[in-house]
Design a protein around this motif. Sequence first.
Motif, PDB file in Angstrom:
ATOM      1  N   TYR A  36       0.808  -1.218   0.000  1.00  0.00           N
ATOM      2  CA  TYR A  36       0.000   0.000   0.000  1.00  0.00           C
ATOM      3  C   TYR A  36       0.845   1.274   0.000  1.00  0.00           C
ATOM      4  O   TYR A  36       0.496   2.255  -0.660  1.00  0.00           O
ATOM      5  CB  TYR A  36      -0.920   0.026   1.234  1.00  0.00           C
ATOM      6  CG  TYR A  36      -1.937  -1.072   1.269  1.00  0.00           C
ATOM      7  CD1 TYR A  36      -3.119  -0.985   0.542  1.00  0.00           C
ATOM      8  CD2 TYR A  36      -1.727  -2.214   2.049  1.00  0.00           C
ATOM      9  CE1 TYR A  36      -4.072  -1.998   0.588  1.00  0.00           C
ATOM     10  CE2 TYR A  36      -2.672  -3.229   2.102  1.00  0.00           C
ATOM     11  CZ  TYR A  36      -3.842  -3.118   1.366  1.00  0.00           C
ATOM     12  OH  TYR A  36      -4.781  -4.118   1.409  1.00  0.00           O
ATOM     13  N   HIS A  37       1.946   1.268   0.760  1.00  0.00           N
ATOM     14  CA  HIS A  37       2.719   2.499   0.930  1.00  0.00           C
ATOM     15  C   HIS A  37       4.193   2.168   1.139  1.00  0.00           C
ATOM     16  O   HIS A  37       4.562   1.017   1.400  1.00  0.00           O
ATOM     17  CB  HIS A  37       2.210   3.303   2.137  1.00  0.00           C
ATOM     18  CG  HIS A  37       0.816   3.812   1.984  1.00  0.00           C
ATOM     19  ND1 HIS A  37       0.498   4.904   1.209  1.00  0.00           N
ATOM     20  CD2 HIS A  37      -0.360   3.363   2.519  1.00  0.00           C
ATOM     21  CE1 HIS A  37      -0.809   5.120   1.269  1.00  0.00           C
ATOM     22  NE2 HIS A  37      -1.351   4.203   2.049  1.00  0.00           N
ATOM     23  N   ARG A  45       3.387   7.535   9.676  1.00  0.00           N
ATOM     24  CA  ARG A  45       1.980   7.556  10.060  1.00  0.00           C
ATOM     25  C   ARG A  45       1.733   6.787  11.358  1.00  0.00           C
ATOM     26  O   ARG A  45       0.908   7.195  12.185  1.00  0.00           O
ATOM     27  CB  ARG A  45       1.126   6.978   8.925  1.00  0.00           C
ATOM     28  CG  ARG A  45       1.016   7.881   7.713  1.00  0.00           C
ATOM     29  CD  ARG A  45       0.290   9.184   8.039  1.00  0.00           C
ATOM     30  NE  ARG A  45      -1.084   8.932   8.433  1.00  0.00           N
ATOM     31  CZ  ARG A  45      -2.100   8.838   7.577  1.00  0.00           C
ATOM     32  NH1 ARG A  45      -1.887   8.990   6.273  1.00  0.00           N
ATOM     33  NH2 ARG A  45      -3.324   8.619   8.011  1.00  0.00           N
ATOM     34  N   GLU A  70      -5.194   0.829  14.110  1.00  0.00           N
ATOM     35  CA  GLU A  70      -5.816   2.056  13.610  1.00  0.00           C
ATOM     36  C   GLU A  70      -5.090   2.576  12.370  1.00  0.00           C
ATOM     37  O   GLU A  70      -5.722   2.968  11.376  1.00  0.00           O
ATOM     38  CB  GLU A  70      -5.814   3.126  14.698  1.00  0.00           C
ATOM     39  CG  GLU A  70      -6.461   4.434  14.266  1.00  0.00           C
ATOM     40  CD  GLU A  70      -6.481   5.477  15.366  1.00  0.00           C
ATOM     41  OE1 GLU A  70      -6.687   6.663  15.036  1.00  0.00           O
ATOM     42  OE2 GLU A  70      -6.297   5.117  16.544  1.00  0.00           O
ATOM     43  N   THR A  71      -3.761   2.568  12.416  1.00  0.00           N
ATOM     44  CA  THR A  71      -2.977   3.036  11.275  1.00  0.00           C
ATOM     45  C   THR A  71      -3.195   2.142  10.061  1.00  0.00           C
ATOM     46  O   THR A  71      -3.300   2.631   8.926  1.00  0.00           O
ATOM     47  CB  THR A  71      -1.481   3.069  11.635  1.00  0.00           C
ATOM     48  OG1 THR A  71      -1.289   3.874  12.796  1.00  0.00           O
ATOM     49  CG2 THR A  71      -0.660   3.644  10.490  1.00  0.00           C
ATOM     50  N   VAL A  73      -5.868   0.404   9.305  1.00  0.00           N
ATOM     51  CA  VAL A  73      -7.193   0.694   8.744  1.00  0.00           C
ATOM     52  C   VAL A  73      -7.144   1.976   7.910  1.00  0.00           C
ATOM     53  O   VAL A  73      -7.693   2.044   6.801  1.00  0.00           O
ATOM     54  CB  VAL A  73      -8.240   0.811   9.870  1.00  0.00           C
ATOM     55  CG1 VAL A  73      -9.570   1.315   9.317  1.00  0.00           C
ATOM     56  CG2 VAL A  73      -8.433  -0.534  10.564  1.00  0.00           C
ATOM     57  N   GLU A  74      -6.460   2.994   8.435  1.00  0.00           N
ATOM     58  CA  GLU A  74      -6.381   4.270   7.726  1.00  0.00           C
ATOM     59  C   GLU A  74      -5.582   4.143   6.428  1.00  0.00           C
ATOM     60  O   GLU A  74      -6.012   4.625   5.370  1.00  0.00           O
ATOM     61  CB  GLU A  74      -5.737   5.320   8.630  1.00  0.00           C
ATOM     62  CG  GLU A  74      -6.600   5.734   9.814  1.00  0.00           C
ATOM     63  CD  GLU A  74      -5.898   6.720  10.720  1.00  0.00           C
ATOM     64  OE1 GLU A  74      -4.679   6.957  10.525  1.00  0.00           O
ATOM     65  OE2 GLU A  74      -6.555   7.257  11.629  1.00  0.00           O
ATOM     66  N   LEU A  75      -4.423   3.503   6.490  1.00  0.00           N
ATOM     67  CA  LEU A  75      -3.540   3.451   5.327  1.00  0.00           C
ATOM     68  C   LEU A  75      -4.059   2.521   4.234  1.00  0.00           C
ATOM     69  O   LEU A  75      -3.701   2.671   3.067  1.00  0.00           O
ATOM     70  CB  LEU A  75      -2.134   3.028   5.751  1.00  0.00           C
ATOM     71  CG  LEU A  75      -1.356   4.044   6.601  1.00  0.00           C
ATOM     72  CD1 LEU A  75       0.048   3.541   6.883  1.00  0.00           C
ATOM     73  CD2 LEU A  75      -1.296   5.405   5.914  1.00  0.00           C
ATOM     74  N   THR A  76      -4.876   1.551   4.614  1.00  0.00           N
ATOM     75  CA  THR A  76      -5.455   0.658   3.597  1.00  0.00           C
ATOM     76  C   THR A  76      -6.854   1.109   3.196  1.00  0.00           C
ATOM     77  O   THR A  76      -7.510   0.438   2.400  1.00  0.00           O
ATOM     78  CB  THR A  76      -5.533  -0.787   4.125  1.00  0.00           C
ATOM     79  OG1 THR A  76      -6.443  -0.841   5.233  1.00  0.00           O
ATOM     80  CG2 THR A  76      -4.164  -1.295   4.553  1.00  0.00           C
ATOM     81  N   GLU A  77      -7.296   2.230   3.770  1.00  0.00           N
ATOM     82  CA  GLU A  77      -8.651   2.745   3.513  1.00  0.00           C
ATOM     83  C   GLU A  77      -9.703   1.676   3.783  1.00  0.00           C
ATOM     84  O   GLU A  77     -10.660   1.494   3.029  1.00  0.00           O
ATOM     85  CB  GLU A  77      -8.757   3.276   2.084  1.00  0.00           C
ATOM     86  CG  GLU A  77      -7.818   4.446   1.821  1.00  0.00           C
ATOM     87  CD  GLU A  77      -7.908   4.974   0.400  1.00  0.00           C
ATOM     88  OE1 GLU A  77      -8.424   4.247  -0.475  1.00  0.00           O
ATOM     89  OE2 GLU A  77      -7.466   6.114   0.169  1.00  0.00           O
ATOM     90  N   GLY A  78      -9.480   0.952   4.880  1.00  0.00           N
ATOM     91  CA  GLY A  78     -10.437  -0.051   5.323  1.00  0.00           C
ATOM     92  C   GLY A  78     -10.324  -1.398   4.647  1.00  0.00           C
ATOM     93  O   GLY A  78     -11.130  -2.296   4.925  1.00  0.00           O
ATOM     94  N   ARG A  79      -9.323  -1.575   3.805  1.00  0.00           N
ATOM     95  CA  ARG A  79      -9.211  -2.831   3.058  1.00  0.00           C
ATOM     96  C   ARG A  79      -8.440  -3.916   3.805  1.00  0.00           C
ATOM     97  O   ARG A  79      -8.386  -5.060   3.338  1.00  0.00           O
ATOM     98  CB  ARG A  79      -8.544  -2.568   1.706  1.00  0.00           C
ATOM     99  CG  ARG A  79      -9.448  -1.863   0.699  1.00  0.00           C
ATOM    100  CD  ARG A  79      -8.691  -1.493  -0.552  1.00  0.00           C
ATOM    101  NE  ARG A  79      -7.778  -0.373  -0.301  1.00  0.00           N
ATOM    102  CZ  ARG A  79      -6.918   0.108  -1.198  1.00  0.00           C
ATOM    103  NH1 ARG A  79      -6.821  -0.461  -2.384  1.00  0.00           N
ATOM    104  NH2 ARG A  79      -6.148   1.135  -0.899  1.00  0.00           N
TER     105      ARG A  79
END
Length: 234
Positions: A36-37, A45, A70-71, A73-79
């Motif tokens: 993802y990143h 992050r 939490e990070t 969930v945010e970085l994968t946009e819930g995926r």
Amino acid sequence: MSHLHLIAFDADDTLWHNERLYLTAQNRFKTLLARYHSSEWIAERLDQTEMRNLPHFGYGIKSFALSMIETAVELTEGRITGQEIQILIDAAKEMLTAEVQLVERVPETLARLAEKYALMVITKGDLRDQELKIERSGLAQFFSHVEIVSDKKRANYSRVLQQHNLAPEHFAMVGNSLRSDILPVLELGATAIYIPHELTWAHEHADAPTAAPNFYEVAKFDDLPVLFAQLEQK
């Protein structure tokens, strides 16, 4: 007669190694999210999330685990999947049950100091986790008191000294964090001894107060008996 009546020690990365557990978990976290990143962005992050969550969850492994989730969930946009979240939970459990690896020559140094001074632990973090680490470390026999606090600020140290009916000039704190173990103690007028650790968490960094009259630095834990002997001559 000694002017120091009580010597307190930080626990994580002073008595035993701790930050290496977090770095190992962070590397697993970055690998999990690598598709993802970039590694750098993931680390940045995660650090931001940890800082944002400190007022809510405090310090410790459980707080770190919640920040990883939490990070993610945010970085994968819930995926992120349930299976991947389980990987993060398992990483936290491994941290909580990891063998306590003592810093070199800690037991024998504490034994020497305990012959002359009352010793205690002042550590911050999750209550249960810190209690278990102290128990598993085999060091509990050296300490007359253990204080597990939510944070290490001037007010926290002042409260500990009041509880023990102790004036600051009779108290010394030993630790690897300038921010948490050294600066607040110096503000009280007590003695602070800094032992650098190569893996100290960035959040704990600060400028060394080299001009402060009660500030001392030693390279290794087993340098402490010589330093305290020198302080007694002043």
